[in-house]
Design an enzyme around this catalytic site. Sequence first.
Site, short mmCIF file in Angstrom:
data_model
loop_
_atom_site.label_atom_id
_atom_site.label_comp_id
_atom_site.label_asym_id
_atom_site.label_seq_id
_atom_site.Cartn_x
_atom_site.Cartn_y
_atom_site.Cartn_z
N SER A 129 0.91 -1.26 0.06
CA SER A 129 -0.12 0.04 -0.01
C SER A 129 0.76 1.25 0.16
O SER A 129 2.02 1.32 0.46
CB SER A 129 -0.92 0.05 1.17
OG SER A 129 -1.73 1.22 1.24
N LYS A 183 -4.57 -6.74 3.33
CA LYS A 183 -4.47 -5.58 2.31
C LYS A 183 -5.75 -5.38 1.82
O LYS A 183 -6.17 -4.15 1.62
CB LYS A 183 -3.50 -6.05 1.01
CG LYS A 183 -3.62 -4.88 0.04
CD LYS A 183 -3.19 -3.61 0.50
CE LYS A 183 -3.25 -2.36 -0.35
NZ LYS A 183 -3.49 -2.29 -1.57
N HIS A 186 -7.78 -3.63 4.55
CA HIS A 186 -7.24 -2.32 4.58
C HIS A 186 -7.86 -1.18 3.57
O HIS A 186 -8.26 -0.34 3.85
CB HIS A 186 -5.59 -1.96 4.22
CG HIS A 186 -4.98 -0.95 4.19
ND1 HIS A 186 -5.10 -0.30 2.59
CD2 HIS A 186 -4.00 0.01 4.64
CE1 HIS A 186 -4.41 0.74 2.66
NE2 HIS A 186 -3.89 1.02 3.63
N ASN A 187 -8.04 -1.72 2.42
CA ASN A 187 -8.54 -1.00 1.42
C ASN A 187 -10.04 -0.71 1.70
O ASN A 187 -10.71 0.32 1.37
CB ASN A 187 -8.52 -1.49 -0.16
CG ASN A 187 -6.98 -1.45 -0.62
OD1 ASN A 187 -5.99 -1.19 0.12
ND2 ASN A 187 -7.02 -1.37 -1.84
N GLU A 190 -10.13 2.06 3.96
CA GLU A 190 -9.88 2.98 3.21
C GLU A 190 -11.10 3.96 2.46
O GLU A 190 -11.12 4.95 2.54
CB GLU A 190 -8.80 2.85 2.09
CG GLU A 190 -8.51 3.79 1.30
CD GLU A 190 -7.10 3.21 0.35
OE1 GLU A 190 -6.25 2.57 0.70
OE2 GLU A 190 -7.50 3.60 -0.93
#
Length: 481
Positions: A129, A183, A186-187, A190
């Site tokens: 990232s 990940k 995480h997105n 986000e």
Amino acid sequence: MSRADIGLIGLAVMGENLALNMAGKGFTVAVYNRTTDKIDRLLQGRGQGLPLVGAYSLEELAASLKKPRKVMLMVKAGQPVDNILQQLIEVLEPGDIVIDGGNSYYRDTVRRVELARSHGLRFVGAGVSGGEEGALNGPSIMPGGSDEAWPEIAPIFQSIAAHVGGEPCCQWIGPDGAGHFVKTVHNGIEYADMQLIGEAYFLMKNVLGLTNQEMKSVFEEWNAGELESYLIEITGEILGKIDEDTGEPLLELIKDAAGQKGTGKWTSQEALDLGVPAPTVVEAVMARIVSGAEEQRKIAQELFQTTMTVKDVDREEFIAAIRSALFASKICAYAQGFDIMRQASIEYGWNLKLGDLAMIWRDGCIIRAQFLHHIKEAYDNNPGLVNLLFAPYFKEAVERGEKQWRTVVSTAVELGLPLPAFSSALAYFDSLRTGQLWTNLVQAQRDYFGAHTYQRIDRPGAFHTEWQSPGEQAKSVPVEW
Ligand code: NBP
């Protein structure tokens, strides 16, 4: 010829910058790209003077690497990764390591770890990232997959990652698809974070009529407090930009249709599959989809013209309320993301260290923020924490902002302004803390038309009722589960 430490396949935005990052740290990198012009462009351009070696075929790439070979893929996620893995299987040897640094779907990674293992190879799915700038100067890296690969790749990955207080934003996440899963979440977080900031901007613009310069100042001020984060910082910068051609704020000239590449959707799907409540993450994905429903939005704007007027609110008070609402909603969004990872860890046996994940995201990635220290602290103090909202720091923050949060949401509702993420976060909070929900009725309806049974609050077991029997009296009949 001294052999290269690592091979890198895919020299688009991410791959090129990662190769430069690795080479800048003193690692010799053999670079390959399907369209070979890009290799020459890198070697003769930004890569001049750095320890980069061009490889014009995968055989050449394999021949140029130290053993066990380490080959990192930074290509478009999906079929290209499978194609290249198949080709690498032909040219690599048992013990070699393939690392997929793209945004791959974690279930694909699970499959690829197995495929690679069946050929004696080790496979790592590493979420990276931080975009272009992070790739060059220090990304946050989330590697997972074949555990035995970690000691081999750790020196390179921990060296090129972002660092906070001397600690790398890169730790081993767990087996099979754990790295890409983390990940993905995480997105997903986000998406929610960006949506919430978007709604804060939308409120200041439409309720208070602030200019972009005024909003820029508000975001700068917010960035000096508990909301301090990369996304708040770049929002201030975006608000300050003026279009060269028209002299108008550039932001206001950008079409309001948001795109997406799939990681928010995957996070939402995973929440649904695992049965984890994550409405704010899902709403953030839906909000992008609604924004792109151009034809329907156009018709609806003509059909349902609003006559609402801007409310007479105290400007400073309302800005403070938006700030509190944003922080409380953000806490809910992170609570949902961490809950998804907690439940996935249990379901898939990954043993994820949730506090450590917050630390990996402290720098180098898009959701980097001061706030993540408090998440780490919450899990350090209570490794069995089931929801971030229950940790003292977050509980106190939400309670402190609760009244203003409600004011903001109710003002927007009165004015007919959509606030999907702020209001879904509030509904999430209220749903968790409300003792008796409406779902007794839903369960009764399910039993009425589908004999799905229900549980009673006054005795154990499952029950069914013949709801259509005449009369008011109804019998709860115990049923075998
Ligand atoms: P892209 O996702 O745009 O992919 C372009 C690269 O993939 C080029 O090197 C291209 O080679 C190669 N490629 C394709 Br397309 N199909 C191929 C195939 N069948 N065989 C071999 N190579 C193939 O690049 P990116 O934006 O640098 O992203 C790389 C990965 O990192 C992606 O998974 C992305 O989701 C992820 N990621 C991106 C960002 C970001 O900010 N961009 C951030 C974090 C993660 P060619 O030059 O010959 O066409």
